[in-house]
Scaffold this motif. Sequence first.
Motif, PDB file in Angstrom:
ATOM      1  N   LEU A 488       0.826  -1.223   0.000  1.00 60.44           N
ATOM      2  CA  LEU A 488       0.000   0.000   0.000  1.00 60.44           C
ATOM      3  C   LEU A 488       0.858   1.270   0.000  1.00 60.44           C
ATOM      4  O   LEU A 488       0.378   2.345   0.367  1.00 60.44           O
ATOM      5  N   GLU A 489       2.090   1.140  -0.417  1.00 60.01           N
ATOM      6  CA  GLU A 489       2.957   2.323  -0.470  1.00 60.01           C
ATOM      7  C   GLU A 489       2.359   3.345  -1.438  1.00 60.01           C
ATOM      8  O   GLU A 489       1.881   2.998  -2.518  1.00 60.01           O
ATOM      9  N   HIS A 490       2.354   4.607  -1.019  1.00 59.75           N
ATOM     10  CA  HIS A 490       1.810   5.650  -1.891  1.00 59.75           C
ATOM     11  C   HIS A 490       2.452   6.990  -1.551  1.00 59.75           C
ATOM     12  O   HIS A 490       3.025   7.164  -0.478  1.00 59.75           O
ATOM     13  N   ARG A 491       2.340   7.904  -2.484  1.00 61.11           N
ATOM     14  CA  ARG A 491       2.983   9.204  -2.365  1.00 61.11           C
ATOM     15  C   ARG A 491       2.042  10.187  -1.653  1.00 61.11           C
ATOM     16  O   ARG A 491       0.846  10.213  -1.912  1.00 61.11           O
ATOM     17  N   VAL A 492       2.585  10.992  -0.732  1.00 55.13           N
ATOM     18  CA  VAL A 492       1.821  12.071  -0.115  1.00 55.13           C
ATOM     19  C   VAL A 492       2.593  13.369  -0.299  1.00 55.13           C
ATOM     20  O   VAL A 492       3.795  13.364  -0.560  1.00 55.13           O
ATOM     21  N   LYS A 497      -2.536  15.850  -6.863  1.00 52.06           N
ATOM     22  CA  LYS A 497      -2.480  14.425  -7.164  1.00 52.06           C
ATOM     23  C   LYS A 497      -3.358  14.103  -8.373  1.00 52.06           C
ATOM     24  O   LYS A 497      -4.375  14.755  -8.613  1.00 52.06           O
ATOM     25  N   GLN A 498      -2.974  13.038  -9.033  1.00 50.96           N
ATOM     26  CA  GLN A 498      -3.837  12.525 -10.096  1.00 50.96           C
ATOM     27  C   GLN A 498      -4.984  11.746  -9.475  1.00 50.96           C
ATOM     28  O   GLN A 498      -4.791  11.012  -8.503  1.00 50.96           O
ATOM     29  N   ASP A 499      -6.173  11.949  -9.990  1.00 52.05           N
ATOM     30  CA  ASP A 499      -7.337  11.206  -9.506  1.00 52.05           C
ATOM     31  C   ASP A 499      -7.034   9.714  -9.541  1.00 52.05           C
ATOM     32  O   ASP A 499      -6.525   9.189 -10.531  1.00 52.05           O
ATOM     33  N   SER A 505       0.387  15.431 -10.550  1.00 52.69           N
ATOM     34  CA  SER A 505      -0.262  15.789 -11.814  1.00 52.69           C
ATOM     35  C   SER A 505      -0.362  17.297 -11.947  1.00 52.69           C
ATOM     36  O   SER A 505      -0.805  17.981 -11.023  1.00 52.69           O
ATOM     37  N   TYR A 506       0.052  17.783 -13.116  1.00 53.61           N
ATOM     38  CA  TYR A 506      -0.123  19.200 -13.445  1.00 53.61           C
ATOM     39  C   TYR A 506      -1.183  19.384 -14.537  1.00 53.61           C
ATOM     40  O   TYR A 506      -1.314  20.472 -15.092  1.00 53.61           O
ATOM     41  N   HIS A 511      -6.762  18.858 -12.285  1.00 53.25           N
ATOM     42  CA  HIS A 511      -6.823  19.789 -11.152  1.00 53.25           C
ATOM     43  C   HIS A 511      -8.246  20.298 -10.956  1.00 53.25           C
ATOM     44  O   HIS A 511      -8.749  20.344  -9.824  1.00 53.25           O
ATOM     45  N   ASP A 512      -8.902  20.661 -12.033  1.00 49.99           N
ATOM     46  CA  ASP A 512     -10.286  21.120 -11.940  1.00 49.99           C
ATOM     47  C   ASP A 512     -11.162  20.035 -11.322  1.00 49.99           C
ATOM     48  O   ASP A 512     -11.990  20.301 -10.436  1.00 49.99           O
ATOM     49  N   PHE A 513     -10.957  18.791 -11.752  1.00 54.04           N
ATOM     50  CA  PHE A 513     -11.749  17.677 -11.234  1.00 54.04           C
ATOM     51  C   PHE A 513     -11.490  17.461  -9.743  1.00 54.04           C
ATOM     52  O   PHE A 513     -12.421  17.283  -8.951  1.00 54.04           O
ATOM     53  N   MET A 514     -10.226  17.493  -9.326  1.00 58.92           N
ATOM     54  CA  MET A 514      -9.886  17.246  -7.918  1.00 58.92           C
ATOM     55  C   MET A 514     -10.401  18.360  -7.016  1.00 58.92           C
ATOM     56  O   MET A 514     -10.891  18.105  -5.903  1.00 58.92           O
ATOM     57  N   VAL A 515     -10.295  19.611  -7.467  1.00 60.38           N
ATOM     58  CA  VAL A 515     -10.817  20.736  -6.683  1.00 60.38           C
ATOM     59  C   VAL A 515     -12.320  20.567  -6.477  1.00 60.38           C
ATOM     60  O   VAL A 515     -12.836  20.727  -5.361  1.00 60.38           O
TER      61      VAL A 515
END
Length: 641
Positions: A488-492, A497-499, A505-506, A511-515
């Motif tokens: 379960l290693e993951h980046r914080v 972040k990418q969905d 993710s740039y 970004h619009d979706f995550m916001v």
Amino acid sequence: MTSQVSSPAGQSGPGGGQDSGRDKEVRRLDRVIIRFAGDSGDGMQLTGDRFTSETASFGNDLSTLPNFPAEIRAPAGTLPGVSSFQLHFADHDILTPGDAPNVLVAMNPAALKANIADVPRGAEIIVNTDEFNKRAMAKVGYDASPLEDGSLDGYSVHPVPLTTLTVEALKDYDLGRKEAGRSKNMFALGLLSWMYNRPTEQTEAFLRSKFAKKPTVAEANIAAFRAGWNFGETTEDFAVSYEVAPASSAFPPGTYRNISGNLALSYGLVAASQQADLPLFLGSYPITPASDVLHELSKHKNFGVRSFQAEDEIAGIGAALGAAFGGSLAVTTTSGPGVALKSETIGLAVSLELPLLIIDIQRGGPSTGLPTKTEQADLLQAMYGRNGEAPVPIVAPATPADCFTAALDAARIALTYRTPVFLLSDGYLANGSEPWRIPEVDELPDLRTQFASGPNHELDDGTEVFWPYKRDPHTLARPWAVPGTPGLEHRVGGIEKQDGTGNISYDPANHDFMVRTRQAKVDGVEVPDVEVSDPGGNAELLVLGWGSTYGPITAAVRRIRNAGGEIAQAHLRHLNPFPRNLGEVLRRYDKVVIPEMNLGQLATLIRARYLVDAQSYTQVRGLPFKAEQLATALKEAIAHG
């Protein structure tokens, strides 16, 4: 201290014996408001607290208002150095510490001058005459003694040489005059305990416990306490004592104790961690008026509580967020200035989507402002005080005892939706107290949550992987993966972040979706509908409140209704998101008035969100509203509706 309201404590004098056969008149009252006032070194907070504890054990309903100077030790005998404690107790349900004291105990000229404007004509004033010398009176601007110039003729004044009587009572103890004189607050407590027939056993037990390592001091304080009681019993100046019966009909059956807001909040956090089956971690930096939560939680290691006093506000919340990442129920406590420092890390918690409780015990601002005074002016800071779109749910308790329930509610939201949550208390709730029914464990909510334990997504090629931002379809919460869980290693981090995958993710569309998704998660938080009190159903005016204005607003509404007026009332626990029925409720009424201890922050939000012409009624005096003040304003609003 706890008491069963079904069998309140009996009336007793010092030493625990039943008091009977009084020669003096005893009058029955339904309620009393007492204010103890003196130098910050005179022990007024301790005196008020002990009187409150005995009153709670007796079974009265009560509400308190401690009020102390911002300076740690202001110059003795000065107006800025006055400390006071007001207690309202009754044989029925009450909501506020009271508008004006029936009894003022003034330990010196500064205490009298600072408080006399609040005392109505005809009220009783007990004055420590030993302190009314020329130097002390000149220090606060008295050209002549108010005890002799006729300025107090409209009051029932009891001149009592408290210091002299205390020193005389302790002459057999090995104490100097100055040291013996420090017990004058206990003499005053004994006198007031006689006047209002308060139980005394617990105070004597408390003093023996508090000064267990100094038995001479303990016994001296008890002797001063008993001397005050006996002075009331024997002096001709106090011809009447009073009784205020227990408020048995005001409470459901159960075990009650007197509790302050900060203590209730601390217990609520411990209960939440137990109900969630998670260790509680507090990362905090001392700040008035939130420090008591840190002090209290540090006592509860036996419940798995870890309290960390950091070097500054930023380190405190950083440690708390790290604990949340590690699988703890994480909390940070502060006041307004600390929230400003924590804002970047709160934004990081929004990005990481981890549960974190931010406890803001609001005080007067801006900047250092009024550290020991109350205010409600951090609402917009909690709502918007971060860069970018960083929505955070907001919960606000209504009374000191309600801080317990609010803590559980805030924990529920944080754990269920994987989000930081603001809890907005304030100095009035934090330091004030009231009876609290101790709940049964089976009445508490189940807050258990599941950690991620394995892969949760299948790739096109059939490979099973763990996606840290794959969401629950109902809550939009992402999985909570404890570090060290295999696979379960993951980046914080704070970069977008990418969905799903959680990769950096740039991409503009992502970004619009995550916001929008983070906003939708907060908007979707499940909160109960706001309840409206409108007995006749004919009111044209709705008074809407939040937080600690509940008591004064409700007391004012009662006064208007008792006089035959029609008025509706609603109070908000959840300020983000608002209850789903709030818009419909607001549109029901021709006029909406929102009292706040700020310059109209909730009113601004309500007007913007619902396009309702909500009217503000505000004050920022560092003190709670008075019920009569609010009742007058609301009557005028009704009359001009």
